[in-house]
Structures are given as structure tokens and as C-alpha cells.
Design a protein around this motif. Structure first.
Motif, mmCIF file in Angstrom:
data_model
loop_
_atom_site.group_PDB
_atom_site.id
_atom_site.type_symbol
_atom_site.label_atom_id
_atom_site.label_comp_id
_atom_site.label_asym_id
_atom_site.label_seq_id
_atom_site.Cartn_x
_atom_site.Cartn_y
_atom_site.Cartn_z
ATOM 1 N N GLU A 49 -4.253 -3.923 -4.614
ATOM 2 C CA GLU A 49 -4.355 -4.504 -6.221
ATOM 3 C C GLU A 49 -4.202 -3.152 -7.014
ATOM 4 O O GLU A 49 -5.078 -2.323 -6.697
ATOM 5 C CB GLU A 49 -5.700 -5.403 -6.195
ATOM 6 C CG GLU A 49 -5.517 -6.645 -6.094
ATOM 7 C CD GLU A 49 -6.701 -7.538 -6.427
ATOM 8 O OE1 GLU A 49 -6.613 -8.684 -6.579
ATOM 9 O OE2 GLU A 49 -7.694 -6.872 -6.695
ATOM 10 N N VAL A 50 -3.671 -3.162 -8.146
ATOM 11 C CA VAL A 50 -3.521 -2.104 -9.009
ATOM 12 C C VAL A 50 -3.761 -2.818 -10.508
ATOM 13 O O VAL A 50 -3.423 -3.561 -11.204
ATOM 14 C CB VAL A 50 -2.104 -1.424 -9.130
ATOM 15 C CG1 VAL A 50 -1.902 -0.529 -10.102
ATOM 16 C CG2 VAL A 50 -1.739 -0.953 -7.886
ATOM 17 N N ILE A 51 -5.145 -2.257 -11.068
ATOM 18 C CA ILE A 51 -5.710 -2.725 -12.246
ATOM 19 C C ILE A 51 -5.007 -1.701 -13.345
ATOM 20 O O ILE A 51 -5.476 -0.574 -13.057
ATOM 21 C CB ILE A 51 -7.138 -2.575 -12.371
ATOM 22 C CG1 ILE A 51 -7.592 -3.674 -11.151
ATOM 23 C CG2 ILE A 51 -7.513 -3.314 -13.460
ATOM 24 C CD1 ILE A 51 -8.920 -3.274 -10.654
ATOM 25 N N SER A 52 -4.118 -2.159 -13.972
ATOM 26 C CA SER A 52 -3.508 -1.259 -14.958
ATOM 27 C C SER A 52 -3.777 -1.551 -16.537
ATOM 28 O O SER A 52 -3.904 -2.810 -16.708
ATOM 29 C CB SER A 52 -1.988 -1.264 -14.724
ATOM 30 O OG SER A 52 -1.502 -2.317 -14.979
ATOM 31 N N PRO A 71 0.874 -1.285 -0.048
ATOM 32 C CA PRO A 71 0.094 0.007 -0.155
ATOM 33 C C PRO A 71 0.897 1.216 0.163
ATOM 34 O O PRO A 71 1.383 1.754 1.071
ATOM 35 C CB PRO A 71 -0.917 -0.218 1.185
ATOM 36 C CG PRO A 71 -0.060 -1.139 2.065
ATOM 37 C CD PRO A 71 0.655 -1.928 1.282
ATOM 38 N N ILE A 72 1.157 1.987 -1.192
ATOM 39 C CA ILE A 72 1.890 3.086 -1.204
ATOM 40 C C ILE A 72 0.918 4.246 -2.047
ATOM 41 O O ILE A 72 -0.086 3.854 -2.495
ATOM 42 C CB ILE A 72 3.141 3.009 -1.981
ATOM 43 C CG1 ILE A 72 2.643 2.002 -3.555
ATOM 44 C CG2 ILE A 72 4.060 1.924 -1.455
ATOM 45 C CD1 ILE A 72 4.012 1.831 -4.474
ATOM 46 N N PRO A 73 1.418 5.396 -1.727
ATOM 47 C CA PRO A 73 0.650 6.674 -2.613
ATOM 48 C C PRO A 73 0.587 6.301 -3.983
ATOM 49 O O PRO A 73 1.407 5.722 -4.651
ATOM 50 C CB PRO A 73 1.209 7.714 -1.984
ATOM 51 C CG PRO A 73 2.182 7.453 -1.017
ATOM 52 C CD PRO A 73 2.555 5.969 -1.239
ATOM 53 N N GLU A 84 3.478 7.306 -5.988
ATOM 54 C CA GLU A 84 4.738 6.250 -5.913
ATOM 55 C C GLU A 84 4.317 4.991 -7.023
ATOM 56 O O GLU A 84 5.349 4.500 -7.636
ATOM 57 C CB GLU A 84 4.938 5.843 -4.668
ATOM 58 C CG GLU A 84 5.326 6.623 -3.633
ATOM 59 C CD GLU A 84 6.735 7.246 -3.774
ATOM 60 O OE1 GLU A 84 7.620 6.332 -4.381
ATOM 61 O OE2 GLU A 84 7.015 8.398 -3.651
ATOM 62 N N ILE A 85 3.123 4.832 -6.953
ATOM 63 C CA ILE A 85 2.325 3.839 -7.702
ATOM 64 C C ILE A 85 2.808 4.073 -9.350
ATOM 65 O O ILE A 85 3.431 3.564 -10.194
ATOM 66 C CB ILE A 85 1.181 3.469 -7.831
ATOM 67 C CG1 ILE A 85 0.967 2.887 -6.547
ATOM 68 C CG2 ILE A 85 0.347 2.593 -8.622
ATOM 69 C CD1 ILE A 85 -0.505 2.865 -5.846
ATOM 70 N N SER A 86 2.581 5.377 -9.382
ATOM 71 C CA SER A 86 2.780 5.998 -10.931
ATOM 72 C C SER A 86 4.355 5.788 -11.235
ATOM 73 O O SER A 86 4.712 5.551 -12.412
ATOM 74 C CB SER A 86 2.546 7.322 -10.984
ATOM 75 O OG SER A 86 1.233 7.655 -10.620
ATOM 76 N N LYS A 87 5.025 5.882 -10.407
ATOM 77 C CA LYS A 87 6.880 5.820 -10.497
ATOM 78 C C LYS A 87 7.059 4.317 -10.809
ATOM 79 O O LYS A 87 7.717 4.213 -11.806
ATOM 80 C CB LYS A 87 7.461 6.366 -9.515
ATOM 81 C CG LYS A 87 7.143 7.841 -9.377
ATOM 82 C CD LYS A 87 8.155 8.455 -8.189
ATOM 83 C CE LYS A 87 8.085 10.188 -7.983
ATOM 84 N NZ LYS A 87 8.715 10.733 -6.862
ATOM 85 N N VAL A 88 6.709 3.647 -10.146
ATOM 86 C CA VAL A 88 7.089 2.064 -10.045
ATOM 87 C C VAL A 88 6.246 1.329 -11.095
ATOM 88 O O VAL A 88 6.677 0.372 -11.517
ATOM 89 C CB VAL A 88 6.957 1.494 -8.617
ATOM 90 C CG1 VAL A 88 7.801 2.218 -7.657
ATOM 91 C CG2 VAL A 88 5.404 1.086 -8.188
#
Lengths: 246, 509
Positions: B121-124, B78-80, B83-87
Motif C-alpha cells: 500500500e502506498v499512501i500518497s 512490492p517495488i523499491p 521505482e515507486i517515485s517514478k510510477v
């Protein structure tokens, strides 16, 4: 800083620098150059106007005038005696003395003393036969006046007595003092004829004093001649020197 | 706002929807065109379609084909979001083993617990960055204005959201079943998270409907896919299937699935029931249109603002603006340089003109100086001539004027006057003289009278310029006493001598 803003700022600064550089390296030098060129143009315009004015005031010489110029220049070169050394000067003085003696004799003057105080030559000669008392009076008059002249010359020139001077047109000159006693009529006639007979001889001062029996004359004369020992300037330059003397 | 949604979810078809956003979205027009086999670039076709509808300048929402856009679900700590955008690009790169740089967008899914740790979970959705930029550049180069790049998954999620609202319960597993002309695309979601995608072809008869065998094969394919999904996502029950598409076969396939599978089959109309959309312009074709463009129509609400799954690169317009700015700066530089060049050229011209004038004047002055040299030479000769004339005439004039003056003096002198000395000295334009003498008479009055008469006679001579007799002295004849008197003081009837000194100037006759 935003990249776009940075590019915008850099671009504008670059534009400013471009204009600044143009001003520094083109416009300002150009302005200075233009100012110089305008000044030069004005000077040249003034010069042209001045030359035109000078030309307007001038009258061109005709052939007659040119002939006269040529004659005068030829006269200057040929009518005056020329010496090329000490012997030449001695010969000139001797010939002048003879001329003076003959002229005085022709007018019937009893005594003529020609004096010259020169480094080259000293003349203190009686040119006519002596006649007793009048000669003594003349000699006294001559010695008195010569002393006065010498004192005056020393006062004016700091000790150099009666030195030769350079005359107009680059001529050399030599001072002569003549004293004589005689009746007024022949004496004046003698003085009147001298420059007519000899162009090289010029009277510069005349003093007539009262004598016991007849007037006593003191005449300052100057003998002009070409001296080959000195470099002679051309005729036109001689004219300039004539201007200076004038 | 009017916009165009370009649905290229099916790579063989371009479907363009002219829509108006607002409280009640409106479908203004609908165009679909099949891309020929040999046609590689779809954009000119799209341009023609939009030109036909006079919608070239409408902002464009591009829905890339499912072959271009990949979908993935990542489980991250669980990160902001930042940060998700970066990684995310790096994680996706590792996941897909792609060598190209990826452009990605994402939405947050549920939080799950894995091995005792809570994860997000990140749906991309993602696509190669070069491909995205290339497509956008191509669109812009032919005058289109792409504003959004929204993957099909965004439409799916919108549809599932509506479904969830309609059934008012949490979604479990849902199959989105798109029936195309030759292909069937299945996308299975577990709740709101993308799970699996499968595309397979099917055959149909001449009437466009599949035969019994083909229906059975479709059923087997569906069953196999569901089995695979169940294996992969244990505990997720797939209980709904939404079927849509442009093919007429969809109804037959839907009926077959209803009978052969324990799935609740939902048609396009049922999926969007209760949705407010104005499709009045299509009349009787509205149903077919809705089915064909079901997913694309779901994107309309996303056009108002920024969608989380929008793949439109944020730096693209800035890059474009940068180009414009550089172009603008270049034009400015060019203009300034041109202006400075024109100014320089003009100023050089002015300077050159001045210089040519100077050259002309210098030439004129040179000619004048040549002429002046002649004038000066002539002047010098004239001056010399007059000098020489003066030099030759001056002694004669001096002798003549002096002798004449002496002769005239002798005529004036009376017996009482005794002249002791006369000095005559030449001057430039005449001669200066000094005459000394004395007068011996009986009295001073007579002496003065004789002197005055003598003085006046000299003064009357025609050549006399000036005359001065300041030095006059009268002495008594008794000089032996050594006494002397002024003229006024002398006693009368005494023998006196008047000494005088007269100086003056004569001019050439």
C-alpha cells in the motif's frame, strides 16, 4: 553530468572564448596596427626633423640671385650654336674652321691643321698657306700624333675612335685636334684668345713639342653645341647632368 | 530553528504559527485571519501577518488546503521506493484522470494480500505541479521563503502515531473530526492508512452553537459516512473519533456524538497528552490554540529534516539556483563585455589619437615638402649656375694658366736646357702638366745642378701644387757606343746629357 555544473562549465568556457576571441580579433590586430602607427609616427617625426634641418641650412635666394640664374639659363640657351641636321653640323664645322683660320691668321701663325675623325664629317684641312719644310715637319708631327691618339682611343674605348660625346646640360660635343707650328708668343696668344672669342670651343689638352725651327703645337679641343636632333632636357635637369659630370 | 507553519487546511482561514524546533518544541506566537470572500490571493495577507511578527525571513512550512491537495492509497507490487517515485505520478494521473502534471509524495503503508499476491500500500498526497510552483513563485516573489509543503495528511499521521503510542495498541479505524466555523471535515483512517474524507456544512445559532436539529443532522451525516466507509473497507472497525477545531461548538458536538454513537471521542488535549510542548506564552488560551492548530502543531517535528510527505519539489530550489546561475553568468558576461568594450573603446581612442597625430604630421610634412620642393628647385638652379660659371670660365682659365706657365718656363730655361715636349691637361681645380727635356753639359754634376735649379724654379712658381721628377736619366754623350750610365756611374769630365721628365699640378690662380 549535473545540468547546473554543465551550464557553469559552458558559461565559463563561453566567457573564456569571448575573451579569447576579443584578444584574437581585436587586441592582437590592434597591437600590430598600433606598432605600425607608432613606427609611422616616428618616421614622420624624423622626416619633419630632417626637413626642418634642411630648411635651416638653406638660404633663400634674393631677386639679384634669381636674375643671375635667369641670365645664366638664357645664356646657356642662346650663346651656344644650334644645329638641326647634318647640314647644320657641316655649316657649324665650316664656320668653326673659318673662325680658327681667321684667328690663326690674325696671330700670324704659318700653318694650322684641324683634324676631326667623325662619322658625320672628316676634316683634315690646312687652314693657312703652306711654307715648305716646316709644313712637312708639321704634317709628320700631326700624322704621328693622330696615330698615337687613335691607338690610345682604341685602347680605351674598344675601337671607337674620337666619337662625339654628350656634354653637360644636355649639350652635344664634337672633338677637334688642332696642330700648328709657330713662334711661342703668337701661338700662346692664339690659344689664349680662342675660348674668349668662341664660347662653344673648349681646349682640353695642349702639347707643345720641340720642332726644328719653331715649336709644334697639338691641341685637343671640343666643340659644344645644341643638337636639335636629340631631345634636350630642361635647364634644371641639365644642371643635374652637370653635377654628374662634376 | 525558528520557522513558521502556515496552516491553510481550511481554505477560508490562514493560521500562522511561529514555532521553535528542538527537544521541546515551542509555540512562539499564533495568528489566525479569515480570508474575505473577494480575496483570491492569500499570500499578501500572509505577508502582512508575518511582517507584523517580524518573521518574513523565517523558513516557511506551507500546509495547503484540503481542496488543493488530494490523498490516495495505491496498491502496488512490492517495488523499491525509487521505482515507486517514478510510477507514482502516472498511477495518480490514471487514478484521478487529471490532465495536469502532478507533484506527489508518499509513505509506505502495510503490505496486503490480494488474490494470493502480496502488494504494497502506498499512501500518497498530490497536487497539480503548476499550482504548486505557482504558489511557491508567488510566495518567493513577495519575500517569503517557503521551505516545506506538507499536506494535512502528514499532520494526521503524526497525530495517529501519537495516539497509537498512547493507547499502546494497533489502531483500527479512526475519525479525525475537525469542526470549523461553518464546515465540518471528517477524515477516516483505517489504521495508519488514509481511507475517506468528507466535508459538510452545518448551521449554528447566533451564539455559535448548533441547535438540536443541526446536531441530529451532523449525527446522521457522520453515521452515513461511517456506513459508506464500512461498505468500502469491510472488516475495519471505526472505534475512535478525535475532535478538534476552532469552533466553540466542538464540545457540544462531541457530547452529542458520545451519546449517539458507539465511538470513543477523544479531544485535542487527550490526543496529545504526554507530549512535550512549551506553550507557556499563551497562558489560558493554550487550550483553544491547541485545539485550533492541532494538526499544524503536529508538523513541528517534521521541520527538522525531510518529511516523506513533503511536496516541496526537489528541483524547485535548483531551478532557482539555475536562474541565479544564469543571472550570474549573464552579469559576468555583461561585465566582461562591458570591460572589453571599455578596453576596446579606450584602445580605439589611443589609436585614433595616434592617427590624428599622423594626419597632423602628414599635413606638416606635405607643407614642408612643398617648401622643400622650392628649396630643391632653387638648389638645382644654384648648382646649374655654378656649373655654368665653371663651364664658361674653365676654358679661359685653362688657356690663361697654360699660356702663363709656358711663358714662365721660357724665362727659366737656360741655354743648356732643351725642352722637347710640354703637355698641359686641365683638371677640375687646375691643370696637370708633363714636361720633358734634356740638359747637355760637360759633366753630370753640372747637369744635375742645372736640373735641380730648374726644378726648384718651377717648384717656386706660385700656382704649382705638386711636382715630381722621378724619371731623370743621365746618358753619356757617346751615344754611338750604345752604352748608358746612371748619374753616379758616369766618369767625370765627360760630356753628358740629362734627360728629365717632370710632372706636376697647377691650380687656378
Amino acid at each position: 553530468m549535473n545540468r547546473h555544473r554543465l551550464i557553469k562549465i559552458l558559461g565559463l568556457v563561453g566567457l573564456f572564448l569571448l575573451v579569447l576571441l576579443w584578444f584574437l580579433f581585436f587586441f592582437f590586430p590592434h597591437t600590430v596596427e598600433m606598432s605600425r602607427v607608432k613606427r609611422q609616427l616616428k618616421d614622420l617625426g624624423d622626416q619633419v626633423q630632417s626637413n626642418m634641418n634642411a630648411g635651416d641650412l638653406f638660404e633663400y635666394s634674393d631677386q639679384q640671385e634669381l636674375n643671375r640664374f635667369a641670365e645664366a639659363e638664357s645664356e646657356l640657351r642662346t650663346s651656344l650654336p644650334r644645329i638641326d641636321g647634318p647640314d647644320g653640323f657641316l655649316r657649324l664645322i665650316t664656320s668653326v674652321s673659318v673662325f680658327l683660320k681667321e684667328s690663326a691668321a690674325a696671330e700670324g701663325l704659318s700653318n694650322l691643321i684641324v683634324s676631326s675623325n667623325s662619322q658625320d664629317l672628316e676634316i683634315n684641312a690646312q687652314t693657312l698657306p703652306q711654307t715648305g719644310q716646316s709644313l712637312e715637319e708639321l704634317l709628320l708631327f700631326t700624322s704621328t700624333r693622330l696615330r698615337e691618339i687613335q691607338v690610345e682611343e682604341e685602347r680605351l674605348r674598344g675601337g671607337a675612335a674620337l666619337l662625339d660625346e654628350q656634354g653637360p646640360f644636355g649639350l652635344s660635343s664634337h672633338a677637334l685636334i688642332m696642330t700648328f707650328a709657330g713662334d711661342l708668343q703668337p701661338s700662346l696668344s692664339f690659344l689664349h684668345r680662342l675660348p674668349v672669342l668662341d664660347r662653344s670651343l673648349r681646349l682640353e689638352k695642349m702639347v707643345i713639342s720641340e720642332g726644328k725651327s719653331r715649336p709644334l703645337f697639338l691641341v685637343h679641343a671640343r666643340l659644344y653645341y645644341w643638337d636639335a636632333r636629340r631631345k634636350q632636357p630642361p635647364a634644371s635637369d641639365s644642371a643635374e647632368e652637370g653635377d654628374a659630370e662634376e | 530553528m525558528k520557522a513558521v507553519i502556515v496552516d491553510m487546511g481550511n481554505p477560508r482561514w490562514i493560521r500562522a504559527l511561529g514555532v521553535s524546533t528542538g527537544k521541546t518544541p515551542r509555540l512562539n506566537w499564533y495568528e489566525a485571519m479569515m480570508i474575505d470572500e473577494g480575496e483570491k490571493d492569500p499570500w499578501p495577507i500572509l505577508q502582512k501577518m508575518l511582517a507584523k511578527k517580524s518573521a518574513l525571513d523565517w523558513p516557511l512550512c506551507w500546509m495547503p488546503s484540503r481542496e488543493q491537495v488530494g490523498s490516495a492509497v495505491l496498491t502496488l507490487p512490492p517495488i523499491p521506493r525509487r521505482e515507486i517515485s517514478k510510477v507514482l505520478p502516472r498511477e495518480l494521473g490514471q487514478l484521478t484522470e487529471a490532465s495536469q502534471e502532478l507533484a506527489a509524495a508518499f509513505v509506505l503503508g502495510d503490505r496486503v494480500e490480494e488474490k494470493g499476491a502480496v502488494k504494497q500500500e502506498v499512501i500518497s498526497a498530490y497536487m497539480p505541479r503548476a499550482q504548486l510552483y505557482g504558489s511557491l513563485d508567488q510566495m518567493r516573489s513577495i519575500g517569503l521563503t517557503p521551505r516545506w509543503v506538507i499536506p494535512e495528511m502528514a499532520g494526521h499521521l503524526q497525530l495517529l502515531e501519537k495516539l497509537k503510542k498512547n493507547i499502546k495498541e494497533k489502531l483500527s479505524g479512526t475519525v479525525l473530526f475537525e469542526v470549523g466555523a461553518m464546515k465540518i471535515a471528517m477524515t477516516i483512517y483505517r489504521g495508519m492508512a488514509w481511507g475517506l474524507e468528507r466535508v459538510f456544512t452545518y448551521r449554528h445559532e447566533e451564539e455559535g452553537l448548533p441547535g438540536e436539529d443541526e446536531l441530529s443532522r451532523i449525527s446522521v451525516e457522520l453515521n452515513r459516512t461511517l456506513q459508506f466507509f464500512k461498505q468500502r473497507f469491510r472488516g475495519v472497525n471505526v472505534d475512535r473519533l478525535i475532535i478538534y477545531g476552532q469552533s466553540e461548538a466542538q464540545h457540544q458536538i462531541a457530547e452529542h456524538i458520545r451519546t449517539s454513537h458507539a465511538l470513543h471521542v477523544i479531544s485535542a488535549e487527550q490526543a496529545v497528552v504526554g507530549e512535550r510542548m512549551d506553550m507557556g506564552a499563551f497562558g489560558g488560551d493554550a487550550h483553544e490554540c491547541l485545539s485550533s492548530a492541532l494538526i499544524a502543531l503536529q508538523l513541528i517535528p517534521l521541520l527538522g529534516g525531510k518529511s516523506e510527505l513533503d511536496l516541496f519539489p526537489p528541483g524547485y530550489l535548483e531551478r532557482d539556483r539555475l536562474r541565479s546561475r544564469i543571472l550570474g553568468l549573464g552579469i559576468s558576461y555583461g561585465l566582461i563585455a562591458a570591460l572589453l568594450s571599455v578596453a576596446s573603446f579606450y584602445l580605439r581612442g589611443v589609436r585614433g589619437e595616434y592617427r590624428s597625430q599622423i594626419a597632423t604630421l602628414v599635413h606638416t610634412v606635405s607643407l614642408q615638402e612643398t617648401q622643400n620642393e622650392h628649396l630643391q628647385q632653387t638648389r638645382k638652379r644654384r648648382t646649374f649656375y655654378y656649373q655654368w660659371e665653371h663651364f664658361t670660365l674653365w676654358p679661359r682659365r685653362y688657356s690663361a694658366i697654360s699660356a702663363d706657365f709656358v711663358r714662365q718656363l721660357t724665362l727659366m730655361v737656360t741655354p743648356e736646357i732643351v725642352l722637347s715636349e710640354l703637355s698641359v691637361e686641365p683638371k677640375t681645380h687646375g691643370a696637370a702638366f708633363l714636361l720633358k727635356g734634356h740638359i747637355s753639359v760637360a759633366d753630370s754634376i753640372a747637369a744635375q745642378s742645372i736640373f735641380i735649379r730648374f726644378f726648384d724654379q718651377i717648384k717656386a712658381l706660385p700656382n704649382i701644387l705638386s711636382l715630381d721628377s722621378s724619371n731623370v736619366k743621365v746618358n753619356s754623350a757617346r751615344e754611338s757606343t750604345g752604352r748608358s750610365y746612371t748619374a753616379e756611374a758616369l766618369p767625370k769630365q765627360s760630356a753628358v746629357e740629362l734627360y728629365f721628365s717632370i710632372n706636376g699640378e697647377m691650380e687656378w690662380p
